[in-house]
Every structure is written in C-alpha cells, then in structure tokens.
Motif scaffolding. Structure first.
Motif, PDB file in Angstrom:
ATOM      1  N   LEU A   1      55.089  17.172  61.978  1.00  0.00           N
ATOM      2  CA  LEU A   1      55.776  18.301  61.759  1.00  0.00           C
ATOM      3  C   LEU A   1      55.651  19.594  61.418  1.00  0.00           C
ATOM      4  CD1 LEU A   1      59.213  15.839  60.393  1.00  0.00           C
ATOM      5  CD2 LEU A   1      58.753  17.047  62.960  1.00  0.00           C
ATOM      6  N   ALA A   2      54.685  20.152  60.160  1.00  0.00           N
ATOM      7  CA  ALA A   2      54.043  20.838  59.555  1.00  0.00           C
ATOM      8  C   ALA A   2      53.311  21.466  61.012  1.00  0.00           C
ATOM      9  CB  ALA A   2      52.777  19.996  58.419  1.00  0.00           C
ATOM     10  N   ALA A   3      52.419  20.779  61.578  1.00  0.00           N
ATOM     11  CA  ALA A   3      51.790  21.671  62.594  1.00  0.00           C
ATOM     12  C   ALA A   3      52.585  22.493  63.452  1.00  0.00           C
ATOM     13  CB  ALA A   3      50.407  20.773  62.727  1.00  0.00           C
ATOM     14  N   PHE A   4      54.080  21.638  63.486  1.00  0.00           N
ATOM     15  CA  PHE A   4      54.823  22.604  64.896  1.00  0.00           C
ATOM     16  C   PHE A   4      55.060  23.487  64.259  1.00  0.00           C
ATOM     17  CE2 PHE A   4      58.845  23.127  65.855  1.00  0.00           C
ATOM     18  CZ  PHE A   4      58.195  23.197  67.223  1.00  0.00           C
TER      19      PHE A   4
ATOM     20  N   VAL B   1      46.158  26.984  47.148  1.00  0.00           N
ATOM     21  CA  VAL B   1      46.610  28.063  46.755  1.00  0.00           C
ATOM     22  C   VAL B   1      48.201  27.853  46.718  1.00  0.00           C
ATOM     23  CG1 VAL B   1      46.913  29.954  44.693  1.00  0.00           C
ATOM     24  CG2 VAL B   1      44.790  28.555  45.499  1.00  0.00           C
ATOM     25  N   LEU B   2      49.086  28.945  48.154  1.00  0.00           N
ATOM     26  CA  LEU B   2      50.103  28.998  48.437  1.00  0.00           C
ATOM     27  C   LEU B   2      51.491  27.994  48.354  1.00  0.00           C
ATOM     28  CD1 LEU B   2      49.525  32.374  50.740  1.00  0.00           C
ATOM     29  CD2 LEU B   2      50.153  32.388  48.430  1.00  0.00           C
ATOM     30  N   ALA B   3      50.372  26.657  48.612  1.00  0.00           N
ATOM     31  CA  ALA B   3      50.808  25.203  49.198  1.00  0.00           C
ATOM     32  C   ALA B   3      51.229  24.662  47.908  1.00  0.00           C
ATOM     33  CB  ALA B   3      49.951  24.241  49.773  1.00  0.00           C
ATOM     34  N   ILE B   4      50.106  24.736  47.475  1.00  0.00           N
ATOM     35  CA  ILE B   4      50.632  24.507  45.554  1.00  0.00           C
ATOM     36  C   ILE B   4      52.290  25.322  44.639  1.00  0.00           C
ATOM     37  CG2 ILE B   4      49.872  23.393  43.188  1.00  0.00           C
ATOM     38  CD1 ILE B   4      47.378  23.368  44.526  1.00  0.00           C
ATOM     39  N   ALA B   5      51.917  26.777  45.068  1.00  0.00           N
ATOM     40  CA  ALA B   5      52.552  27.327  44.624  1.00  0.00           C
ATOM     41  C   ALA B   5      53.782  26.914  45.627  1.00  0.00           C
ATOM     42  CB  ALA B   5      52.601  28.912  44.802  1.00  0.00           C
ATOM     43  N   LEU B   6      54.111  26.824  46.401  1.00  0.00           N
ATOM     44  CA  LEU B   6      55.446  26.193  46.685  1.00  0.00           C
ATOM     45  C   LEU B   6      56.082  24.996  46.424  1.00  0.00           C
ATOM     46  CD1 LEU B   6      55.710  28.041  50.390  1.00  0.00           C
ATOM     47  CD2 LEU B   6      56.786  29.110  48.139  1.00  0.00           C
ATOM     48  N   SER B   7      55.587  24.164  46.803  1.00  0.00           N
ATOM     49  CA  SER B   7      55.623  22.384  46.238  1.00  0.00           C
ATOM     50  C   SER B   7      55.506  22.766  45.010  1.00  0.00           C
ATOM     51  CB  SER B   7      54.321  21.987  46.104  1.00  0.00           C
ATOM     52  OG  SER B   7      53.895  21.484  47.275  1.00  0.00           O
TER      53      SER B   7
ATOM     54  N   ILE C   1      56.520  19.996  53.569  1.00  0.00           N
ATOM     55  CA  ILE C   1      56.088  19.835  55.314  1.00  0.00           C
ATOM     56  C   ILE C   1      56.243  21.255  55.172  1.00  0.00           C
ATOM     57  CG2 ILE C   1      57.661  20.583  57.889  1.00  0.00           C
ATOM     58  CD1 ILE C   1      58.261  17.343  56.805  1.00  0.00           C
ATOM     59  N   LEU C   2      57.428  22.203  54.531  1.00  0.00           N
ATOM     60  CA  LEU C   2      57.572  23.523  54.504  1.00  0.00           C
ATOM     61  C   LEU C   2      56.457  25.120  53.668  1.00  0.00           C
ATOM     62  CD1 LEU C   2      59.444  26.329  54.716  1.00  0.00           C
ATOM     63  CD2 LEU C   2      60.611  25.681  52.536  1.00  0.00           C
ATOM     64  N   ALA C   3      55.894  23.857  53.264  1.00  0.00           N
ATOM     65  CA  ALA C   3      55.044  24.722  52.187  1.00  0.00           C
ATOM     66  C   ALA C   3      53.346  24.727  52.706  1.00  0.00           C
ATOM     67  CB  ALA C   3      54.092  23.588  50.768  1.00  0.00           C
ATOM     68  N   ILE C   4      53.492  23.161  53.750  1.00  0.00           N
ATOM     69  CA  ILE C   4      52.538  23.282  54.644  1.00  0.00           C
ATOM     70  C   ILE C   4      52.263  24.370  55.965  1.00  0.00           C
ATOM     71  CG2 ILE C   4      50.768  22.203  56.117  1.00  0.00           C
ATOM     72  CD1 ILE C   4      51.478  20.158  54.318  1.00  0.00           C
ATOM     73  N   GLY C   5      53.531  24.727  56.492  1.00  0.00           N
ATOM     74  CA  GLY C   5      53.776  25.363  57.290  1.00  0.00           C
ATOM     75  C   GLY C   5      53.828  26.547  57.276  1.00  0.00           C
ATOM     76  N   VAL C   6      54.072  27.362  56.378  1.00  0.00           N
ATOM     77  CA  VAL C   6      54.957  28.444  56.008  1.00  0.00           C
ATOM     78  C   VAL C   6      53.252  29.268  54.968  1.00  0.00           C
ATOM     79  CG1 VAL C   6      56.538  28.736  56.004  1.00  0.00           C
ATOM     80  CG2 VAL C   6      55.228  28.580  54.141  1.00  0.00           C
ATOM     81  N   THR C   7      52.256  28.331  55.233  1.00  0.00           N
ATOM     82  CA  THR C   7      51.506  29.155  54.980  1.00  0.00           C
ATOM     83  C   THR C   7      50.025  28.578  55.703  1.00  0.00           C
ATOM     84  OG1 THR C   7      50.873  26.938  53.560  1.00  0.00           O
ATOM     85  CG2 THR C   7      51.504  28.057  52.377  1.00  0.00           C
ATOM     86  N   THR C   8      50.047  27.627  56.974  1.00  0.00           N
ATOM     87  CA  THR C   8      48.993  28.332  57.130  1.00  0.00           C
ATOM     88  C   THR C   8      49.049  28.353  58.969  1.00  0.00           C
ATOM     89  OG1 THR C   8      50.045  26.197  58.099  1.00  0.00           O
ATOM     90  CG2 THR C   8      47.893  25.557  56.768  1.00  0.00           C
ATOM     91  N   TRP C   9      49.824  29.192  59.339  1.00  0.00           N
ATOM     92  CA  TRP C   9      49.866  30.296  60.211  1.00  0.00           C
ATOM     93  C   TRP C   9      49.446  31.165  60.922  1.00  0.00           C
ATOM     94  CZ3 TRP C   9      51.643  34.965  60.335  1.00  0.00           C
ATOM     95  CH2 TRP C   9      52.024  35.331  59.138  1.00  0.00           C
ATOM     96  N   PRO C  10      48.864  32.225  59.917  1.00  0.00           N
ATOM     97  CA  PRO C  10      48.157  33.150  60.323  1.00  0.00           C
ATOM     98  C   PRO C  10      47.025  33.213  60.945  1.00  0.00           C
ATOM     99  CG  PRO C  10      48.601  33.358  57.614  1.00  0.00           C
ATOM    100  CD  PRO C  10      49.012  31.747  58.151  1.00  0.00           C
TER     101      PRO C  10
ATOM    102  N   LEU D   1      52.035  16.697  43.109  1.00  0.00           N
ATOM    103  CA  LEU D   1      53.203  17.713  43.948  1.00  0.00           C
ATOM    104  C   LEU D   1      53.991  17.108  45.121  1.00  0.00           C
ATOM    105  CD1 LEU D   1      51.298  20.984  43.790  1.00  0.00           C
ATOM    106  CD2 LEU D   1      53.305  19.909  41.789  1.00  0.00           C
ATOM    107  N   GLY D   2      53.631  15.560  46.191  1.00  0.00           N
ATOM    108  CA  GLY D   2      54.633  15.218  46.607  1.00  0.00           C
ATOM    109  C   GLY D   2      56.008  14.345  46.198  1.00  0.00           C
ATOM    110  N   ASP D   3      56.018  13.930  47.392  1.00  0.00           N
ATOM    111  CA  ASP D   3      57.489  13.371  46.929  1.00  0.00           C
ATOM    112  C   ASP D   3      57.611  11.520  46.726  1.00  0.00           C
ATOM    113  OD1 ASP D   3      60.016  11.684  46.997  1.00  0.00           O
ATOM    114  OD2 ASP D   3      60.255  12.031  48.973  1.00  0.00           O
ATOM    115  N   PRO D   4      57.694  11.795  45.197  1.00  0.00           N
ATOM    116  CA  PRO D   4      57.383  10.138  44.730  1.00  0.00           C
ATOM    117  C   PRO D   4      57.484   8.813  45.007  1.00  0.00           C
ATOM    118  CG  PRO D   4      58.737  11.209  43.391  1.00  0.00           C
ATOM    119  CD  PRO D   4      58.511  11.887  44.207  1.00  0.00           C
TER     120      PRO D   4
END
Length: 314
Positions: A117-120, A158-164, A175-184, A252-255
């Motif tokens: 989902l994050a890759a999509f 770092v961006l993913a950690i900040a969002l999480s 998923i959102l943190a990974i998706g919005v930081t790996t698209w460039p 920082l994941g879902d416990p």
C-alpha cells in the motif's frame, strides 16, 4: 421485419463489430504478455525472487489457518518465556511465551500489506507529479520539480519518523508516512520519460487533431510510462518494507499489530541481544532481508525486460 426487430438486429451487428475490432488488440496484449514472460524467465534472479514472493504470499494468506488467532494473544500463550527452539516451538518463544514462528507468519501479512500500500501511494504520487510536470512545463514544472528536489535532499527516514511522531500510531499512519516521503525518485524518472514521449511526432499529430491535455496524458503518455512505473513499484516495495520495519523497531509502529519490525523491537526490549536469544532476533531480520532482496531481484529483471539497453546482468 418490425422496427424493434430491426433495432435489435442493428444493435447485435454493432456489438459484433466492436468485439471483432477488439479481438486484434486482445491478441496483441496476449502476445505481449507471453513475450514478456519468456524474457523474464531467462533472468534467474528474477525467477528466484518471484518464487520467494509466491511462497511468502501463500504463507501470509494462510496465516490464520497455520497459526490461529490465539497465537498473537499474550493471555493465551502456552509456552514459557524465551524458550529455545524445540519440537513444540520450532523457533522458540518470546518473552510472553508466544510461538515466534506463529508471530512471524502473522507479521508477514502486516509487513507485506504496508509495503504494497505504501509503494502504491508513493508511485501514484510520483507518477502524477512526473507526468504533469513533463506535460505542462513552464512555471508549474519549475515549482513542482523544486519541491521534488527538496524532498530528495531531505533524508526519507527522518521525514517518515517526523510524520509518524506527529500523527497517531497506526498502520495507516505508517503507510502515509512512507508513501509521502518516497515519491520524488519516481517523479523524476517519470518526468524524464514523459519528456521523451512528448517529443515524438504522434504527440504533435494528436494535438493537431484536437487532443486535449487529458487525452494526451491518459491515452499516449501514461501507457508509455507504465512499464517504468511497474518496474519502479517493485523497487519501492522493498524500500517500504525496510522503512516500515525501521519505524516499528524504533517504536513508531502500531503496537496493536504484529510485524517483523515490531518483533525486532520486542526482542530488543526483552534483552534478547545481550542474552543471545538468536531464535527471537534472527528470523524476523532474515525475513525482512529476504523479502527486500526478492522484490529487488524482480524489479531488476522487469527493468531489464522492459528496457534491454540497461544491460542488467542475468
């Protein structure tokens, strides 16, 4: 013959004509798929990666049957704390007495789901940005690509950690943190391919015949960049799985869910590293490495098939 009969006959003829017109296109697609598979099979690494992913996907789907829902529960644990591997527990137990092998199977579902989902999301954003920036050019492309460059120079983790950290801890946040930081990276690759496609003569003919922006981007540009997007997706999935594991390892994941990164984090908190409880640490780490390697091998093989000029070794 009545009017209704004539109408039905004409409609039937039109339908048959449309089906007949689509038949060559379907035949070409089947031929293209068969040719792709023949070339893909010649890449031993790609075949190995595909076989590994197939086995892992089957295990993930069969996790409820193989492990059972109760295997994730702390209160329903049947083993002792940190038991070594045995006939009853093939990979030992965790600090709560749960079967590590069962937890590993359940973690497969979460890690694959987050990775896919994050890759999509990442590839969808990158493809949209890349196609529009390559098509419209001008000030829009300048602004969009400068934003893309800013994301490129910023450390993704770092961006993913900040969002999480800011958002609520859940799988969707990861998923959102990974998706919005790996698209460039995808955006820059797709933009370069879009510029190459739009320099071809048939694009000028499409514009001369009245084709609008949406028609050109959806009917001419998108089909030509899809092979690149497909290859990039397989590479982004491995990055997403590694990033998810890192976020979970950092707490920082879902416990409430079991993932491979979460297992590593639990093992660290339980002192498995200093105690030498290898059966608790090694399996999730090896699983992460194996899946990332498999997706990377598949992605390289797809790249080599779709673009033989790359000269990727087989």
């Amino acid at each position: 013959m009545t009017v209704h009969e004539k109408t039905d006959s004409a409609a039937g003829q039109d339908g048959a004509a449309r089906r007949g017109a689509r038949a060559p296109a379907r035949a070409r697609r089947r031929h293209a798929v068969a040719r792709f598979w023949r070339q893909y099979r010649s890449h031993r690494g790609g075949v190995f990666g595909l076989a590994v992913l197939t086995v892992i996907a089957v295990l993930a789907l069969a996790a409820p049957l193989l492990a059972g829902e109760e295997s994730r529960s702390v209160t329903d644990a049947t083993g002792g704390a940190l038991e070594e591997p045995s006939g009853e527990f093939l990979l030992g137990t965790d600090q709560f007495g749960r079967d590590v092998l069962a937890l590993l199977l359940w973690g497969t579902r979460v890690s694959l789901m987050v990775g896919l989902l994050a890759a999509f999301l990442s590839v969808a954003i990158g493809a949209l940005v890349g196609i529009t920036a390559g098509h419209f050019k001008g000030w829009y492309a300048t602004v969009v690509m400068r934003v893309t460059d800013w994301f490129l120079v910023m450390p993704t983790l770092v961006l993913a950690i900040a969002l999480s950290t800011v958002l609520a801890r859940s799988l969707w946040t990861t998923i959102l943190a990974i998706g919005v930081t790996t698209w460039p990276t995808t955006a820059r690759l797709v933009r370069a391919q879009t510029l190459a496609v739009e320099s071809r003569p048939y694009i000028e003919r499409a514009r001369a015949l009245g084709g609008g922006h949406g028609h050109i981007m959806s009917r001419h540009v998108l089909p030509n960049v899809m092979p690149l997007v497909l290859a990039q997706t397989t590479l982004v999935i491995s990055l997403a799985i590694l990033t998810e594991a890192t976020l979970a390892f950092l707490g920082l994941g879902d416990p409430t869910v079991v993932s491979w990164g979460g297992l590593l984090q639990d093992a660290r908190e339980a002192g498995a590293v200093s105690a030498g409880n290898w059966w608790y640490i090694a399996p999730p780490g090896l699983a992460i490495a194996l899946v990332a390697l498999a997706f990377t091998l598949c992605g390289r093989a797809i790249e080599s098939v779709l673009n033989p000029k790359l000269g990727v070794s087989r």
